[in-house]
Each structure stands twice: as structure tokens, then as C-alpha cells.
Design a protein around this motif. Structure first.
Motif, PDB file in Angstrom:
ATOM      1  N   MET A 225       0.825  -1.203   0.000  1.00 49.77           N
ATOM      2  CA  MET A 225       0.000   0.000   0.000  1.00 49.77           C
ATOM      3  C   MET A 225       0.860   1.254   0.000  1.00 49.77           C
ATOM      4  O   MET A 225       0.569   2.226  -0.718  1.00 49.77           O
ATOM      5  CB  MET A 225      -0.911   0.001   1.226  1.00 49.77           C
ATOM      6  CG  MET A 225      -1.875   1.172   1.254  1.00 49.77           C
ATOM      7  SD  MET A 225      -2.593   1.492   2.894  1.00 49.77           S
ATOM      8  CE  MET A 225      -1.213   2.319   3.697  1.00 49.77           C
ATOM      9  N   THR A 282      -4.785  -8.117  -1.709  1.00 48.95           N
ATOM     10  CA  THR A 282      -3.642  -7.221  -1.914  1.00 48.95           C
ATOM     11  C   THR A 282      -2.689  -7.779  -2.966  1.00 48.95           C
ATOM     12  O   THR A 282      -2.200  -7.049  -3.842  1.00 48.95           O
ATOM     13  CB  THR A 282      -2.901  -7.006  -0.581  1.00 48.95           C
ATOM     14  OG1 THR A 282      -3.819  -6.483   0.383  1.00 48.95           O
ATOM     15  CG2 THR A 282      -1.738  -6.042  -0.740  1.00 48.95           C
ATOM     16  N   ALA A 285      -4.390  -7.501  -6.383  1.00 49.75           N
ATOM     17  CA  ALA A 285      -4.486  -6.105  -6.803  1.00 49.75           C
ATOM     18  C   ALA A 285      -3.158  -5.595  -7.370  1.00 49.75           C
ATOM     19  O   ALA A 285      -3.108  -5.011  -8.461  1.00 49.75           O
ATOM     20  CB  ALA A 285      -4.910  -5.242  -5.615  1.00 49.75           C
ATOM     21  N   LEU A 286      -2.075  -5.811  -6.622  1.00 48.23           N
ATOM     22  CA  LEU A 286      -0.768  -5.308  -7.063  1.00 48.23           C
ATOM     23  C   LEU A 286      -0.280  -6.043  -8.308  1.00 48.23           C
ATOM     24  O   LEU A 286       0.320  -5.439  -9.201  1.00 48.23           O
ATOM     25  CB  LEU A 286       0.242  -5.447  -5.916  1.00 48.23           C
ATOM     26  CG  LEU A 286      -0.056  -4.558  -4.692  1.00 48.23           C
ATOM     27  CD1 LEU A 286       0.802  -4.971  -3.512  1.00 48.23           C
ATOM     28  CD2 LEU A 286       0.171  -3.085  -5.030  1.00 48.23           C
ATOM     29  N   THR A 302      -6.814  -0.874  -7.974  1.00 46.60           N
ATOM     30  CA  THR A 302      -7.035   0.073  -6.881  1.00 46.60           C
ATOM     31  C   THR A 302      -8.231  -0.334  -6.033  1.00 46.60           C
ATOM     32  O   THR A 302      -8.190  -0.282  -4.794  1.00 46.60           O
ATOM     33  CB  THR A 302      -7.251   1.490  -7.445  1.00 46.60           C
ATOM     34  OG1 THR A 302      -6.088   1.889  -8.187  1.00 46.60           O
ATOM     35  CG2 THR A 302      -7.508   2.495  -6.333  1.00 46.60           C
ATOM     36  N   LEU A 305      -7.343  -3.474  -4.040  1.00 49.26           N
ATOM     37  CA  LEU A 305      -6.388  -3.114  -2.982  1.00 49.26           C
ATOM     38  C   LEU A 305      -7.111  -2.421  -1.830  1.00 49.26           C
ATOM     39  O   LEU A 305      -6.818  -2.688  -0.647  1.00 49.26           O
ATOM     40  CB  LEU A 305      -5.297  -2.200  -3.537  1.00 49.26           C
ATOM     41  CG  LEU A 305      -4.205  -1.772  -2.549  1.00 49.26           C
ATOM     42  CD1 LEU A 305      -3.402  -2.978  -2.068  1.00 49.26           C
ATOM     43  CD2 LEU A 305      -3.268  -0.744  -3.181  1.00 49.26           C
TER      44      LEU A 305
END
Length: 385
Positions: A225, A282, A285-286, A302, A305
Motif C-alpha cells: 500500500m 492485496t 491487486a498489485l 485500486t 487493494l
């Protein structure tokens, strides 16, 4: 079965509301400094980029180092002692910013501000855990975090407005809000549970075993993040967008909605399951942002995340508190909260190194690997429930 037998234990009590108000006042003060300190260094002290970075970063350095000791103090002397002492140190150091005539002098005061932050933050989050019924801790942490987000959302615009009046106005207003937090903390009083065992009352290790795995899990979550927040404004430009404001607003909005309307999710799903879902979100998302180099890929990443971060922090802290004896809650919260400071330094740094060696997409993929490592640790170390 009677209504009393089936009703949930009460969470929002007058004491809990007072504690939330103290946290909001403190985080408003903290948020006001976010835009003011860099502008003061660059303007009044005529410092360059390195000086600005130093003045901002030393705050996190002292906060990071002292959080475990703040936790021990909160366990031995009481949460109120940590909050009141930390708030007074914060207020006194900020009120003196205007006397700093060099970057070095301001940096020394910023170190003291970090000391105050370490003690106040650990004291208030531990007091919150004391007041929350065990089966509603995830909900309590979710609601409590809204004070932090609210303060850091509203504080900076107030700080920028006051800069127009003068930097002294910013420093005095922030110090005054910190003292309001101190007065409210005094009204809250000590929230510790009675400890019968003498050895337990004396406290255990500086870094309790119950804190180690949750601290690593929080580090893995916040790492990605922090890198995202630092580099998404530049990555948005790479994709031809005019800026990343709508993405950052959407990210924060998702976190706030889930932490408010969905505050009970970590308790309903269970802390362990929520942690795994959070780190999975997470990681996905990344990886999505890193692999799908497009505006839809960035928007989708986004959103996912935001879901992961919203679920993760309350669940990880709940997991830590569930494992900790009452006499070590402060120490556990001190160690776990260190991960936030550490991730905010390591996340952007490693992202930048990976991006320099490859591309910015490579930075997102490197962050995804860290989150995936956290997911693997959660799958192996956290009991399924």
C-alpha cells in the motif's frame, strides 16, 4: 431465550466515544502538520529536497524505535499515562517549531514529536482494545480507524488554510488540539483489566511472541500500500491520465465505507479468515496493476487493494489481541504498530529500486511478491477458523 441472553455486548459506551474523540483531536493535529512542515522547511528555513525529507522522516524514526517501550509503559503504568504523556510531548514540541531557526533544530523537535506520537498512539489503540468486547474487537478497530482517517483527511486542508495566516497559527492550533486530546484522555481514565498474577503484572518480553506473526503480516500488507500511494500519481501519468486524484479518493472511500458500514466483517468472517482474504486481495491487486498496463487494470487493482487494506488492519490487530494476555496488550500493540512505520519507509524504497531496475510495473510486481509472502505466512501460521 431472553433478549438479554441473545444481545451482543455493548461496544459504543460513553468511555469509548470519549476515546474516539481524543483520537480524532490528536489525528487532526497530526494531519495539520503534513503540508505545513515541508512548506516551512522549504520556505522559512530555505531547505532543499534532502532537508524536507529529513524533517519529515525523523518523526517516523523516533516513533518506530519507541513503540515497544510505549507498549510496556501502557501495560505497567496505564493507558492514560501513555496517552497523556505522549500528547503533552507532542503539543510542547510542535508549539516550539516556530523557534527553530535551522533544519537541524526543527529535526530535533520532530524527533520529540515522534516520541509523543509513539506513546499516544500505542496508549489510545490499547485502551480501545480494553474497552471492546472480545467478540467485537474487529468492529472496534474498524470504527476507531475512522478517527485516524478522518483526522488525516481533514487536518491537511486546515493546515494549508492556516499557513496563509502564518506558520505560528498552524503550530499553535495543532498543539491546542493535542492538548484537547490530552484532556479527553484524562476523562477516559485507565482502562486496564485487573491482573491477579504478580508475574503477569510485571510484564514480559519487550517483544512478546504473540506480536511477531501479526507484525509480519501487517508489514506485508502495508508495504504494498505504501509503495502504491507513493508511485501511483506517477504511474497514472504514464498511462495518459491527467492525475491520480480520483484513484486516491476512490481508494480512501472504499476503506472508509468498509470500515464503517462493514465494520463487523472481521468479526463475522473471523480474524484468521479475514487476514487471508485481505492478503489475497492485496496480492491480486498489485499483480493486476503490474501485469495489466492499462487504465482499467489500474482502476480494478485500486478497488481490490482498497478492499484488502480495509479488511486487513482490523483483522491483523484483532488476531494479535486474541493471542495476547491482558497484561501484554500494550506491548503487543506497540510491536504490531511498528510495522506501519517500517512499511511506510521500506515500501516506497523497494518499489523505487525495483522500478529503477525494470519499470514502474516491476515495482508493483515486487510489492505483490511481498504481499504473497505474507499470504503464505498467514496460511501456514494462522489457525483456520
Amino acid at each position: 431465550m431472553s433478549t438479554t441472553a441473545t444481545s451482543k455486548p455493548r461496544l459504543v459506551t460513553p468511555q469509548f466515544v470519549l476515546l474516539g474523540a481524543a483520537a480524532l483531536a490528536y489525528f487532526l493535529a497530526d494531519g495539520m502538520l503534513v503540508p505545513a512542515v515541508p512548506r516551512y522547511v522549504a520556505g522559512e528555513l530555505t531547505g532543499g529536497n534532502i532537508a524536507v525529507g529529513l524533517a519529515v522522516a525523523v518523526f517516523s524514526l523516533s516513533a518506530l524505535v519507541l513503540r515497544p517501550w510505549a507498549g510496556r509503559l501502557a501495560d505497567r503504568r496505564g493507558r492514560s499515562v501513555a496517552m497523556v504523556g505522549g500528547g503533552i510531548i507532542f503539543a510542547a514540541s510542535v508549539a516550539c517549531y516556530g523557534m527553530a531557526d535551522s533544519v537541524g533544530a526543527l529535526a530535533a523537535l520532530r524527533l520529540l514529536t515522534g516520541v509523543g506520537d509513539a506513546f499516544f498512539f500505542v496508549g489510545v489503540v490499547t485502551a480501545m482494545s480494553d474497552l471492546a468486547p472480545a467478540e467485537r474487537r474487529g468492529e472496534a478497530i474498524s470504527l476507531f480507524s475512522l478517527s485516524l482517517y478522518g483526522g488525516l483527511a481533514v487536518g491537511p486542508p486546515i493546515g494549508e488554510a492556516l499557513v496563509g495566516v502564518g506558520f505560528t497559527a498552524v503550530w499553535l492550533a495543532a498543539a491546542g488540539l493535542a492538548l484537547v486530546a490530552v484532556l479527553l484522555a484524562l476523562r477516559v481514565g485507565d482502562t486496564r483489566e485487573p491482573v491477579v498474577d504478580a508475574a503477569e503484572a510485571r510484564g514480559g518480553r519487550l517483544i512478546p511472541r504473540a506480536a511477531v506473526v501479526p507484525a509480519l503480516l501487517l508489514l506485508a500488507l502495508i508495504w504494498g500500500m505504501a509503495g502504491f500511494l507513493a508511485f501511483v500519481p506517477l504511474y497514472a501519468l504514464d498511462l495518459g491520465l491527467p492525475g491520480a486524484g480520483f484513484l486516491l479518493f476512490g481508494f480512501a472511500g472504499i476503506v472508509v465505507v468498509i470500515r464503517s458500514a462493514g465494520a463487523r466483517l472481521p468479526d463475522r468472517l473471523g480474524a484468521a479468515r479475514s487476514v487471508r482474504i485481505s492478503l489475497l486481495c492485496t496480492t491480486i491487486a498489485l499483480a493486476t496493476i503490474g501485469c495489466w498496463r492499462s487504465v482499467p487494470g489500474l482502476v480494478l487493482g485500486t478497488v481490490v487493494l482498497g478492499i484488502g487494506v480495509a479488511l486487513g488492519t482490523p483483522a491483523i490487530m484483532t488476531l494479535a489481541l486474541d493471542r495476547a494476555p491482558a497484561a501484554e496488550r500494550g506491548a503487543v500493540m506497540g510491536v504490531v504498530s511498528m510495522s506501519i512505520d517500517l512499511a511506510q519507509g521500506l515500501g516506497p524504497t523497494t518499489f523505487g529500486l525495483a522500478a529503477a531496475a525494470t519499470t514502474r510495473n516491476g515495482g508493483f510486481l515486487a510489492a505483490a511478491l511481498i504481499a504473497a509472502a505474507g499470504l503464505a505466512l498467514a496460511s501456514r501460521s494462522v489457525a483456520r477458523r
